[in-house]
Design an enzyme around this catalytic site. Structure first.
Site, PDB file in Angstrom:
ATOM      1  N   GLU A  76       0.827  -1.206   0.000  1.00 36.84           N
ATOM      2  CA  GLU A  76       0.000   0.000   0.000  1.00 36.84           C
ATOM      3  C   GLU A  76       0.864   1.260   0.000  1.00 36.84           C
ATOM      4  OE1 GLU A  76      -3.742   2.117   2.296  1.00 36.84           O
ATOM      5  OE2 GLU A  76      -2.677   0.472   3.293  1.00 36.84           O
ATOM      6  N   GLU A 119     -12.124   1.824   3.897  1.00 35.43           N
ATOM      7  CA  GLU A 119     -11.196   2.248   4.951  1.00 35.43           C
ATOM      8  C   GLU A 119     -11.312   3.759   5.155  1.00 35.43           C
ATOM      9  OE1 GLU A 119      -6.697   1.201   6.416  1.00 35.43           O
ATOM     10  OE2 GLU A 119      -6.953   2.260   4.531  1.00 35.43           O
TER      11      GLU A 119
END
Length: 307
Positions: free
Chosen positions: A185, A282
């Protein structure tokens, strides 16, 4: 909202929860026979619907399924007691919720680890990956999040990249036999200054160098809107290495429709690519309480209405 604060807030909100298995959650707001049919696998997290569903994580999972969500992600899964993992996994299976990512290792936010080439830190990372394989099997997870940590300011970028690639190659060798994928990420410079991995082209280059089906990209739309913008062309350029997507509008890191990102068009494009993976929610809720939680559900219905 910083990723560390987001993860910590999520953990604190669930740390005292009991696993009673109760299903007494917001029945007046739930219609199990008329769940919405989403076009993509949006994945809420524990705490997102706690006012509507109650504090019990099992009740929250059931509530998510009743709303039509078909996936779930949990950054903190690795740190939960094994019996809690097992109860959550059982509910996921019963309700047809696909498990998304959890964080696979200890993230170094302020000091270099993988970029440094330090062998002790590499061994620590690989041991975390080994233990996370057990978690992934327990909860039937296909993906786990990896963040390579802070830059090593004493090394040139090429050397740091080589160090990261070597660590990821060794981790891939552990993951490949189990069919599990670590997703790298990139995080934006504003919320997380000083981290090694920031851009999708950088993540793409690393995945190509590692050259393993166990090492792919987690494209977080919130982070990349801040870091590089040009969302659809950048996703298209890296598409062969993208295995997981996360969501958050900007500014604010809340649900779609609260910021500047045209999520209707972004989701439409993702659907046109025949993406069958999970899109992790998220982000926070832009409003508090039950009203804010209902607003999240309605926002996803709105931006998912592209067919």
């Amino acid at each position: 909202m910083k990723r560390r604060s987001f993860i910590q807030k999520s953990a604190l909100s669930t740390g005292a929860l009991t696993m009673t298995g109760t299903l007494t959650y917001a029945n007046s707001l739930t219609n199990t026979t008329n769940a919405h049919q989403f076009n993509l696998k949006y994945a809420p997290h524990i705490g997102m619907f706690k006012h509507l569903a109650g504090d019990d994580p099992i009740a929250q999972l059931n509530f998510m399924a009743d709303q039509g969500f078909t996936a779930f992600e949990d950054n903190e899964m690795r740190k939960r007691p094994i019996d809690v993992q097992e109860k959550m996994a059982d509910t996921l299976k019963k309700r047809g919720l696909e498990m998304g990512v959890f964080v696979a290792h200890e993230i170094y936010w302020k000091e270099p680890n993988l970029a440094s080439g330090d062998l002790d830190k590499r061994i620590e990372f690989l041991n975390d990956i080994k233990s996370s394989i057990d978690v992934a099997k327990r909860v039937n997870a296909k993906w786990m999040t990896v963040v390579p940590g802070h830059l090593d300011l004493k090394l040139r970028m090429g050397h740091q990249t080589a160090n990261v690639v070597e660590s990821l190659k060794q981790a891939s060798a552990l993951l490949e036999p189990h069919g599990i994928v670590m997703v790298l990420e990139p995080l934006n410079f504003r919320n997380h200054p000083g981290l090694f991995l920031t851009d999708s082209p950088q993540a793409y280059e690393i995945c190509k160098a590692v050259n393993s089906p166990a090492c792919k990209i987690l494209f977080d739309i919130y982070h990349q809107q801040i870091q590089e913008g040009n969302l659809i062309p950048n996703m298209e350029a890296a598409w062969s290495e993208i295995a997981y997507i996360q969501i958050g509008d900007n500014p604010g890191r809340n649900e779609p429709t609260t910021g500047e990102i045209n999520y209707y068009n972004v989701f439409k494009w993702i659907h046109e690519q025949e993406f069958n993976g999970v899109l992790g929610m998220e982000h926070g809720n832009s409003r508090d309480g039950k009203e804010g939680e209902l607003a999240v559900i309605e926002a996803y219905k709105k931006v998912d209405n592209f067919l």
